[in-house]
Design an enzyme around this catalytic site. Structure first.
Site, PDB file in Angstrom:
ATOM      1  CB  SER A 122      -0.954  -0.220   1.158  1.00  0.00           C
ATOM      2  OG  SER A 122      -1.723   1.328   1.447  1.00  0.00           O
ATOM      3  CE1 TYR A 127      -3.888  -2.222   5.234  1.00  0.00           C
ATOM      4  CE2 TYR A 127      -3.031   0.025   4.499  1.00  0.00           C
ATOM      5  CZ  TYR A 127      -3.739  -1.339   4.264  1.00  0.00           C
ATOM      6  OH  TYR A 127      -3.741  -1.812   2.957  1.00  0.00           O
ATOM      7  CE  LYS A 153      -1.221  -3.906   3.333  1.00  0.00           C
ATOM      8  NZ  LYS A 153      -1.205  -5.153   2.580  1.00  0.00           N
TER       9      LYS A 153
END
Length: 250
Positions: free
Chosen positions: A142, A155, A159
């Site tokens: 991402s 998150y 990532k």
């Protein structure tokens, strides 16, 4: 004079494994690889949805099979893939639990890291046992592996870990002729991201960060995943391909 020839973007004769492939980005990746000529194995937990997707791909004339599997179950995954050879692995299965940092629980942390990091790592470990030289591992990461964002500390951490493992795997597997790269989309309109856009002002805040002034569509990842899987990317490894509309160019 003999002119140089562009390496092929075709994947005929190659086999691909795509996780989280029953919807969203995973479905788009599986379709793209199949349309480029690969034999595609789609992995997802939702067996019914998986059957529908595989049937649609076969009806369209592509070679596809479904494998109902939870990639977080390392033992089951190893048994299901024992002795199978894939030229292409797309680690797409992932999740997100956006919350302010002081509201993230240990259970949130465990769930996100288990799927986004642990499953990606150990599935790759399993698949490369049989992967031949010329193989390509593509980790769907991402833009959030490269930037920070409010309510996304967990998150972003997961990532960023994917980005680190991608580079290290590229270094280690390079002598075997296996390339490892990450694909880093911006916000793509999928079933997973749809609830986020119900939040007041969220869409506007996201668009303000994207110079191209639009959200991503699943079709936007299809060309990039084929490129990274194909001979056209034969000297590309350890790289992050940004599909972010310019977000990280700020």
């Amino acid at each position: 004079m003999k002119l140089p020839q562009t390496p092929s973007l075709r994947l005929d004769g190659r086999s691909a494994l795509v996780t989280g492939a029953s919807q969203g980005i995973g479905l788009a990746c599986a379709c793209a690889l199949a349309q480029a000529g690969a034999r595609v194995t789609l992995v997802a937990r939702n067996a019914e949805r998986l059957e529908e997707v595989v049937a649609a791909l076969r009806t369209a004339g592509h070679e596809a099979e479904g494998l109902a599997l939870d990639v977080q179950d390392q033992g089951a995954t190893r048994r299901a893939l024992a002795g199978r050879r894939f030229d292409i692995l797309v680690n797409n299965a992932g999740t997100n639990r956006p919350k302010p940092i002081d509201q993230v629980t240990e259970e949130d942390y465990a769930a996100v890291m288990a799927l986004n990091v642990r499953a990606t790592y150990f599935l790759t470990q399993t698949v490369i046992e049989e992967m031949p030289a010329g193989g390509s591992v593509i980790n769907v990461s991402s833009q959030m592996g490269h930037v920070g964002a409010k309510n996304r500390s967990l998150y972003c951490a997961s990532k960023a870990a994917v980005e680190g493992m991608t580079r290290a795997m590229a270094v280690e597997l390079g002598p075997r002729g296996i390339r490892v790269n990450s694909l880093c989309p911006t916000f793509i309109e999928t079933p997973m991201t749809q609830p986020f856009f119900q939040e007041p002002g969220f869409r506007e805040a996201v668009l303000a960060q994207i110079p191209l002034e639009r959200l991503g569509r699943i079709e936007d990842v299809m060309g990039p995943v084929v490129f990274l899987a194909s001979p056209a990317a034969n000297l590309i490894t350890g790289s992050a391909l940004m599909v972010d509309g310019g977000w990280t160019a700020h």
